[in-house]
Enzyme design. Structure first.
Site, PDB file in Angstrom:
ATOM      1  N   LYS A 210       0.856  -1.192   0.000  1.00 46.20           N
ATOM      2  CA  LYS A 210       0.000   0.000   0.000  1.00 46.20           C
ATOM      3  C   LYS A 210       0.892   1.243   0.000  1.00 46.20           C
ATOM      4  O   LYS A 210       1.899   1.283   0.724  1.00 46.20           O
ATOM      5  CB  LYS A 210      -0.916  -0.032   1.227  1.00 46.20           C
TER       6      LYS A 210
ATOM      7  N   SER B 155      -9.984   2.073   2.465  1.00 46.53           N
ATOM      8  CA  SER B 155      -9.047   2.784   1.623  1.00 46.53           C
ATOM      9  C   SER B 155      -8.019   1.891   0.929  1.00 46.53           C
ATOM     10  O   SER B 155      -7.378   2.336  -0.017  1.00 46.53           O
ATOM     11  CB  SER B 155      -8.292   3.809   2.466  1.00 46.53           C
TER      12      SER B 155
ATOM     13  N   SER C  98     -10.446  -0.270   6.663  1.00 47.95           N
ATOM     14  CA  SER C  98      -9.797  -0.161   5.348  1.00 47.95           C
ATOM     15  C   SER C  98      -9.072  -1.399   4.838  1.00 47.95           C
ATOM     16  O   SER C  98      -8.661  -1.422   3.680  1.00 47.95           O
ATOM     17  CB  SER C  98      -8.816   1.000   5.349  1.00 47.95           C
TER      18      SER C  98
END
Ligand code: GLN
Length: 493
Positions: free
Chosen positions: A76, A151, A175
């Site tokens: 990420k 997210s 997320s």
């Protein structure tokens, strides 16, 4: 090869049936062909990845391989990565090349894993759909008209679309778990403090936690073995004996007590989601588990409490982005104050600015007691509910998200509707508990449904055991989405 689990790839590498260079090249090729449509990656450095793969092959040849040596992992873009762009999905950091590695990145490097690319995400991890990213939305590989969740939507998409065998995510209010659910993969948020936040760009520090995303529970265990561990540079990092999170995977589930919170099975859950979750609970009963009703009365306050505390912490954390030392700076300004103002107005997107405004407001004199302190008190009540519930059960289960993936644009102009996506996931962050999502079927529009499993503090091995046994009895986690050219919708490995 692209459909194989990390565990299987690890065995193939160890047996020298494939090399890491071959494996890495195959995933890079896959990213080249699918990323223009799905937008799961913000940056890919093929040469750097292949360099790591060559090094991994040498380690394997020398007989020193660890389980993740040579395995490509998508990271990420919230994890600082030395010498590489680390944007956090924001214009503010769109030019930021990190001078250091996050703890998580150091761990994967030390384990011999290959960083296959940095994944797209909601700006500063604020969002549930990946639509707040400065780099554009990610598409859901099951249906490109749908959001992947957020997210960590780029990470979830990369695993679901077989652009990476596994990925990292971060979870402040859901997320990791919500995008895992919406993309039909598995994801785990560990107990708060287990994975170091050093070099993980801060959103709400008392809630943020990094964790693994993969196709199977077994792969999550292998990843967590690498990610978890004490780090003196994070003051909330827990000092504990190292564990093998895969140790209990095969344990039979007979006698497992599953708590079903009566507040979770209410009319806010869509029928299709409820149906898939009920079917999964039926499977657990067949595997020997028993169900008990529990109650989490304060859970309904999770979303409002979170939207006081998370913005409060974010407003403080994000005050460091001022255009002075690094990151974006407005090109034209009159004086220093004007430079700050223009930099922050141009560098942050609308959702991030909304959170900074809310956070500054609830922390301001006169409102601090009414909002921030009150929310802290309620946070304690929410955590206390779980203490009571875990007296009667081993794990708590329910839906991860009240709906399947929604359409791109459907909720982007309605923040409250967007915030409700996390109604089931947020309480675990407020309480600091570990929680995960695994795929358990499909709902409307053949979009995936996730089962949410919450454990008591440090119950990760037990949760992974429950998830693994379910995955041995079912095949939802092996389905391959439509956007994958070599797999028709819902086909098996
Ligand atoms: N969707 C939630 C938010 O926007 C949670 C995000 C997260 O877990 N990082 O704050």
């Amino acid at each position: 090869m692209l459909n194989s689990s990390v565990a299987r790839l690890s065995a193939l590498l160890a047996a020298r049936k494939i090399s890491s260079v071959e494996l890495t090249s195959a995933f890079l090729e896959r990213i080249r062909s699918l990323n223009p449509v799905l937008n799961a990656f913000i940056s890919v450095d093929e040469e750097a990845s292949l360099g790591q793969a060559r090094a991994a092959d040498a380690v394997i040849a020398s007989g020193e391989a660890q389980p993740l040596t040579g395995i490509p992992i998508a990271q990420k873009d919230i994890f600082c990565t030395r010498g590489r762009l680390t944007t956090c999905g924001s214009r503010m950091l769109s030019n930021f090349v990190s001078p250091y590695d996050a703890h998580v990145i150091e761990r994967f490097d030390a384990a011999g894993a290959v960083n296959i690319g940095k994944t797209n995400m909601d700006e500063f991890a604020m969002g549930s759909s990946n639509e707040t990213s400065y780099f554009g939305p990610v598409k859901n590989p099951w249906d490109v008209a749908a959001v992947p969740g957020g997210s960590s939507g780029g990470s979830a998409c990369s695993v679901a679309a077989r652009m990476a065998p596994a990925a990292t995510g971060t979870d402040t209010g859901g997320s990791i778990r919500q995008p895992a659910a919406l993309c039909g993969i598995s994801g785990l948020k560990p107990t708060y403090g287990m994975v170091s936040r050093y070099g993980m760009i801060a959103f709400a520090s008392s809630l943020d936690q990094g964790g693994p995303m993969a196709k199977t529970a077994e792969d999550l265990a292998l990843m967590l073995n690498v990610m978890a561990g004490f780090d003196a540079r994070d003051s909330t990092s827990l000092q504990r004996e190292p564990e093998d999170y895969a140790r209990d995977l095969e344990k039979p589930l007979a006698g497992l007590r599953i708590g079903l919170p009566k507040e979770y099975f209410v009319k806010e859950v869509d029928r299709d989601v409820a149906r898939a979750v009920e079917a999964a609970l039926g499977e657990y009963r067949r595997l020997g588990a028993t169900a008990v009703e529990v109650s989490l009365p304060a859970t309904r306050l999770s979303v409002p409490v979170y939207y006081v505390l998370a913005p409060a912490e974010a407003s403080s954390n994000l005050s460091r982005f001022d255009g002075v030392r690094y990151g974006y700076r407005a090109p034209a300004y009159a004086d220093l104050d004007d430079m700050y103002r223009k930099t922050r107005a141009q560098g942050f997107g609308a959702e991030v600015q909304r959170r900074i405004l809310i956070g500054t407001y609830v922390l301001s004199q006169g409102y601090y007691d009414a909002y921030y302190l009150q929310a802290q008190r309620l946070r304690r009540l929410i955590a206390q509910d779980f203490v009571e519930a875990f007296r009667q059960c081993d794990l708590i289960m329910g839906p991860t998200s009240p709906t399947v993936a929604f359409d791109l644009g459907e909720r982007s102009s309605d923040p409250v509707q967007m915030y409700l996506s996390d109604a089931y996931t947020i309480a675990a962050n407020l309480a600091g508990l570990p929680a995960m999502s695994i795929p358990v079927g499909f709902g409307q529009g053949s979009r995936p449904v996730g089962l949410h499993i919450i454990g008591n503090y440090f119950a990760e091995a037990r949760m992974l055991n429950a998830a693994h046994r379910y995955q041995q009895a079912t095949d939802w986690h092996l389905r391959v989405p439509q956007a994958c050219p070599d797999g028709a919708p819902g086909t098996r490995e």
